[in-house]
Design an enzyme around this catalytic site. Sequence first.
Site, PDB file in Angstrom:
ATOM      1  N   PRO A  74       9.213  12.267 -44.114  1.00 51.44           N
ATOM      2  CA  PRO A  74       8.207  11.876 -45.101  1.00 51.44           C
ATOM      3  C   PRO A  74       7.423  10.650 -44.673  1.00 51.44           C
ATOM      4  O   PRO A  74       7.986   9.667 -44.169  1.00 51.44           O
ATOM      5  CB  PRO A  74       9.046  11.593 -46.352  1.00 51.44           C
ATOM      6  CG  PRO A  74      10.210  12.508 -46.211  1.00 51.44           C
ATOM      7  CD  PRO A  74      10.522  12.528 -44.739  1.00 51.44           C
ATOM      8  N   CYS A  75       6.104  10.714 -44.875  1.00 46.87           N
ATOM      9  CA  CYS A  75       5.209   9.738 -44.264  1.00 46.87           C
ATOM     10  C   CYS A  75       4.530   8.813 -45.264  1.00 46.87           C
ATOM     11  O   CYS A  75       3.667   8.031 -44.882  1.00 46.87           O
ATOM     12  CB  CYS A  75       4.133  10.475 -43.467  1.00 46.87           C
ATOM     13  SG  CYS A  75       3.110  11.571 -44.488  1.00 46.87           S
ATOM     14  N   GLN A  76       4.894   8.861 -46.545  1.00 46.69           N
ATOM     15  CA  GLN A  76       4.139   8.094 -47.535  1.00 46.69           C
ATOM     16  C   GLN A  76       4.068   6.611 -47.210  1.00 46.69           C
ATOM     17  O   GLN A  76       3.064   5.960 -47.491  1.00 46.69           O
ATOM     18  CB  GLN A  76       4.759   8.276 -48.929  1.00 46.69           C
ATOM     19  CG  GLN A  76       4.531   9.658 -49.513  1.00 46.69           C
ATOM     20  CD  GLN A  76       5.674  10.608 -49.185  1.00 46.69           C
ATOM     21  OE1 GLN A  76       6.343  10.456 -48.169  1.00 46.69           O
ATOM     22  NE2 GLN A  76       5.891  11.579 -50.039  1.00 46.69           N
ATOM     23  N   PHE A  78       3.776   5.200 -44.451  1.00 42.36           N
ATOM     24  CA  PHE A  78       2.855   4.908 -43.359  1.00 42.36           C
ATOM     25  C   PHE A  78       1.428   5.320 -43.702  1.00 42.36           C
ATOM     26  O   PHE A  78       0.495   5.029 -42.980  1.00 42.36           O
ATOM     27  CB  PHE A  78       3.255   5.663 -42.086  1.00 42.36           C
ATOM     28  CG  PHE A  78       4.682   5.437 -41.670  1.00 42.36           C
ATOM     29  CD1 PHE A  78       5.169   4.169 -41.442  1.00 42.36           C
ATOM     30  CD2 PHE A  78       5.547   6.507 -41.511  1.00 42.36           C
ATOM     31  CE1 PHE A  78       6.488   3.972 -41.058  1.00 42.36           C
ATOM     32  CE2 PHE A  78       6.859   6.321 -41.124  1.00 42.36           C
ATOM     33  CZ  PHE A  78       7.330   5.049 -40.891  1.00 42.36           C
TER      34      PHE A  78
END
Length: 302
Positions: A74-76, A78
């Site tokens: 999960p990239c939230q 960044f």
Amino acid sequence: MLKVIDLFAGGGGMSLGFKRAGFKMVAAIDNWLPAIEIYKQNFNHVILQKDLSKVSELSFLKSYDAEMVIGGPPCQDFSSAGNRTEKERADLTLDFAQIVTNLRPKIFVMENVARIATTKTLAKAVETFKTSGYGLSAQTLDASLCKVPQLRKRFFLIGVLKERDGVLNPYLASGLAQNPISIFDYLGNSLGTEHYYRHPRSYARRGVFSIYEPSPTIRGVNRPIPKTYAFHEGDTCKNKTAIRPLTTLERSYIQTFPSDFKWEGQNKGDLEQIIGNAVPVNLAEHVANAINRYLIDKNLLF
């Protein structure tokens, strides 16, 4: 045919791209039930609901004897969608690195937003991979140059055990289009509209786009055009009667999911998030085909 495990599998964009390229998907893992239910509708192999932050509980994955591990933590934290940078969810990138080094597949592919390239979290993950003997190739790809009608930049880190750094970069660069592909190039007039509304992150940005350009990044929210929307100078149309938001299915097409992909049984909000979080299928296939060409050149494809 290499066997592959997909971690943080979501609705299956990465899995479908690698499957299309000829890899054998043997298992997938995610921890969000709505995404798992969508995945089950579209793939025959097992998908398990597991918390991937609990690395010590995942030793059973060795039983799948996979030669490749792929995944997009999960990239939230960044993402440029907010002001969050390297908070608690960024630790899942380090968990991914630990899972990979525990399993020691021949190859791994880690996908994330472009902004991860300059983070301390990525530097720590790279150190983990290097210590375990992986040669690393890092590249940011624009999906619109990979047969995806969408401006979406994604970072890929590919590791090959006992290989030199950068070995995959020429393969990833090969086959990129010279110019971005538009929605019209990909879908023709099938949307039945030439202009559509995509809710901007701020009203300093335009919200109306044309099918004759690539879509902006598909996000996990999809809202109707507000009655109070003040047109932006960059909007491609200023007649509200000629503008509508894209439907959930249309957004999945721009993510290059096929028309026969099943999106049943979940509420609209969850579906929008699953679609917005997905890796575009054609982008994943581009990366998978790059790995295929490397394997063929090295006589490692079987």
